[in-house]
Structures are given as structure tokens and as C-alpha cells.
Design a protein around this motif. Sequence first.
Motif, short mmCIF file in Angstrom:
data_model
loop_
_atom_site.label_atom_id
_atom_site.label_comp_id
_atom_site.label_asym_id
_atom_site.label_seq_id
_atom_site.Cartn_x
_atom_site.Cartn_y
_atom_site.Cartn_z
N LYS A 27 11.47 9.77 9.03
CA LYS A 27 12.20 11.01 8.79
C LYS A 27 12.02 12.00 9.94
O LYS A 27 12.94 12.75 10.30
CB LYS A 27 11.74 11.65 7.48
CG LYS A 27 12.26 10.94 6.24
CD LYS A 27 11.80 11.66 4.98
CE LYS A 27 12.39 11.03 3.73
NZ LYS A 27 11.93 11.71 2.49
N ARG A 48 7.53 6.25 5.98
CA ARG A 48 8.68 7.07 5.58
C ARG A 48 8.67 8.42 6.32
O ARG A 48 9.71 8.86 6.84
CB ARG A 48 8.66 7.30 4.07
CG ARG A 48 9.79 8.17 3.55
CD ARG A 48 9.63 8.46 2.06
NE ARG A 48 10.06 7.32 1.26
CZ ARG A 48 11.30 7.13 0.84
NH1 ARG A 48 12.25 8.00 1.16
NH2 ARG A 48 11.60 6.09 0.10
N ASN A 49 7.53 9.06 6.37
CA ASN A 49 7.42 10.36 7.03
C ASN A 49 7.69 10.25 8.53
O ASN A 49 8.35 11.12 9.11
CB ASN A 49 6.04 10.96 6.79
CG ASN A 49 5.85 11.40 5.34
OD1 ASN A 49 6.81 11.65 4.63
ND2 ASN A 49 4.59 11.49 4.90
N GLU A 71 14.64 2.74 1.47
CA GLU A 71 14.21 2.16 0.20
C GLU A 71 12.84 1.53 0.42
O GLU A 71 12.47 1.18 1.55
CB GLU A 71 15.20 1.11 -0.30
CG GLU A 71 16.52 1.69 -0.79
CD GLU A 71 16.38 2.44 -2.10
OE1 GLU A 71 15.37 2.21 -2.82
OE2 GLU A 71 17.27 3.26 -2.41
N GLU A 72 12.10 1.34 -0.68
CA GLU A 72 10.75 0.78 -0.59
C GLU A 72 10.58 -0.37 -1.59
O GLU A 72 11.25 -0.42 -2.62
CB GLU A 72 9.69 1.85 -0.88
CG GLU A 72 9.71 3.01 0.10
CD GLU A 72 8.66 4.06 -0.25
OE1 GLU A 72 7.76 3.76 -1.08
OE2 GLU A 72 8.74 5.17 0.29
N ASP A 103 7.10 -3.00 -3.01
CA ASP A 103 5.68 -3.29 -2.85
C ASP A 103 5.34 -4.75 -3.14
O ASP A 103 4.17 -5.12 -3.17
CB ASP A 103 4.83 -2.37 -3.71
CG ASP A 103 5.12 -2.52 -5.20
OD1 ASP A 103 5.95 -3.38 -5.57
OD2 ASP A 103 4.51 -1.78 -6.00
N GLU A 114 0.85 -1.19 0.00
CA GLU A 114 0.00 0.00 0.00
C GLU A 114 0.88 1.25 0.00
O GLU A 114 1.66 1.46 0.94
CB GLU A 114 -0.92 0.01 1.22
CG GLU A 114 -1.94 -1.12 1.25
CD GLU A 114 -2.86 -1.01 2.45
OE1 GLU A 114 -3.43 0.08 2.65
OE2 GLU A 114 -2.98 -2.00 3.19
N TRP A 115 0.74 2.06 -1.04
CA TRP A 115 1.56 3.27 -1.15
C TRP A 115 1.37 4.17 0.06
O TRP A 115 2.33 4.73 0.60
CB TRP A 115 1.19 4.03 -2.43
CG TRP A 115 1.97 5.31 -2.57
CD1 TRP A 115 3.21 5.47 -3.13
CD2 TRP A 115 1.57 6.61 -2.10
NE1 TRP A 115 3.61 6.78 -3.04
CE2 TRP A 115 2.62 7.51 -2.41
CE3 TRP A 115 0.43 7.09 -1.45
CZ2 TRP A 115 2.55 8.86 -2.10
CZ3 TRP A 115 0.37 8.43 -1.13
CH2 TRP A 115 1.41 9.32 -1.45
N GLY A 116 0.13 4.33 0.50
CA GLY A 116 -0.15 5.23 1.62
C GLY A 116 0.55 4.79 2.91
O GLY A 116 1.02 5.64 3.68
N ARG A 124 3.38 2.99 3.06
CA ARG A 124 4.82 3.24 2.89
C ARG A 124 5.14 4.71 3.11
O ARG A 124 6.13 5.06 3.76
CB ARG A 124 5.28 2.80 1.50
CG ARG A 124 5.13 1.31 1.23
CD ARG A 124 5.97 0.86 0.02
NE ARG A 124 5.74 1.64 -1.17
CZ ARG A 124 4.77 1.41 -2.05
NH1 ARG A 124 3.92 0.40 -1.85
NH2 ARG A 124 4.65 2.15 -3.15
N GLU A 125 4.30 5.58 2.55
CA GLU A 125 4.53 7.02 2.69
C GLU A 125 4.43 7.45 4.15
O GLU A 125 5.25 8.25 4.63
CB GLU A 125 3.50 7.78 1.85
CG GLU A 125 3.66 9.30 1.86
CD GLU A 125 4.90 9.76 1.12
OE1 GLU A 125 5.22 10.95 1.22
OE2 GLU A 125 5.56 8.93 0.44
N ALA A 126 3.44 6.92 4.87
CA ALA A 126 3.28 7.27 6.28
C ALA A 126 4.48 6.82 7.10
O ALA A 126 4.99 7.56 7.95
CB ALA A 126 2.00 6.65 6.83
#
Length: 250
Positions: free
Chosen positions: A21, A17-18, A31-32, A34, A9-11, A13-15
Motif C-alpha cells: 500500500k 500488505r502495508n 487478497e490474502e 493462510d 503468519e498473520w503478521g 501478511r499484514e507487513a
Amino acid sequence: MKILIVDDEWGVREALRNMLKAHFSGKLEIEEADNIYKAIEATKIFKPEIILLDIELKDGTGFDFLQQAPPVGFAVIFITAYSEYAIKAFKFNAIDYLLKPVDPIELQQAVEQALKSKPEHQRAQIDALVSHLRKPSKANKYIVLKTAETIYFQDVSEVIRCESSGNYTTFYLQATQMVSKIVVSKPLKEYEELLTPFGFFRIHQSHLINLACMRLFDKREGGYVIMRNGEKIPVSSRRRESLIGILDAL
């Protein structure tokens, strides 16, 4: 610090990552992937120290990935929706996991803990987890017990009893073992939940015993049991009738 995020799920992974950081800015490479194939390739090339691994992927499971991943020293933190069986397997093998939606503070703590673990221990724990999931029978079951210095892969049938001391639990082992006891910084309640299906019973607020290692039960008021190693353990009045019921059913 190198972290690989494996989730379809892209969302998510983005969460992740944020959040990473926000807590580890300036000293982080991410790195990611899917799916399993991309995760394996990223593991070979990127050589992550930590993998945040979803269980359910489009082309298989996180466990499938672990069985195919190259044997390099990385720590795994599972990211999962609630699954009672999977979580019990994680606890048995002392593997870190986080439930979705992931809490930022819990993620930070899990990453910091993973960085402290030794690579050889990480791989051994992963191998034990995969073996556990392949063979879910109760026979020859091993539990992973982590101390500050050592990780023990302990056959539960060799555990005589467990004793609580605040947030610590002491495992007392049969004489055939390398050590006579192991002290772990987790409460007895957590091990009660894990070991009850394997013939363990909590006879007292402070004592969880292996019924197969019990030699005598005095049922009189202020009752007690004698264990295989000769130890005398009290039975609380609240637990007495339950213990009698269990023994009568054997």
C-alpha cells in the motif's frame, strides 16, 4: 493491480500488505490466504496478476499449491526464509524470490518486474520450477535464461561455455540449438555457482566452460583450451593447477 498474499503468519501478511500500500497506493487490490485450499479458491475467484507465496504453509508447501493451482497467467514471487536448495531452484528457473524479513524496496522492485513479464512466460517458468523440484537429479537439467524479448529453457549439457562482459553473460551453445548464443543481464559469478555441479569450471575471470565440451588443454605457460566448436579459450595462471587437478581426477 491484483495481488494475492499467501502466508500462514498473520503478521507477515499484514507487513506485506502495508508495504504494498505504501508503494502502490490507489491502484491496488489485495487478497490474502493462510493455507493451500484458500489460496486455490482465491486464485480461481480473484484471478491475481501476482502471488506473493510463502514456501512453508501449515497444510503443505508453496510448491504443492503451484501443482494444484488453476492454469491462469499469474506471476509468482516467493517469500521465504533461507533455503539453499530452494533458492538454487529459483535461480535456475529465473523465478523471483525475497528473503524474510522482506525489504520494502526489494518487494517494490520484484512487483514492478513481475508486472512486465508475459503471462505465458510466467506459467512456463512455474512449470519448469515444479519439474525441477520434483526431479532434482542432475540428468537432463534445464536452466531458464531470460533476455529482453525471450525466455529460453536451455539444456545445460548443450552449453559449451559462458563468457563475462561486465554485468552480462553470453552463453555459447552447440550447433544443434536454435540459436548460437544467448546474452543475459546477470554476472558470470551467479551462473558459476549454478553450473559448477554440472561439470562447468571457471578457467579465467571471463570464461566458464563445460568440461564435457573441451577437446584439448595445452598445459604450458600461457595455457589454453580448445572447445568442441573450435574456439580457443585462455586459462589463467591462477586457475591452471585447479583445472589440472580436476582433469586428473576424471
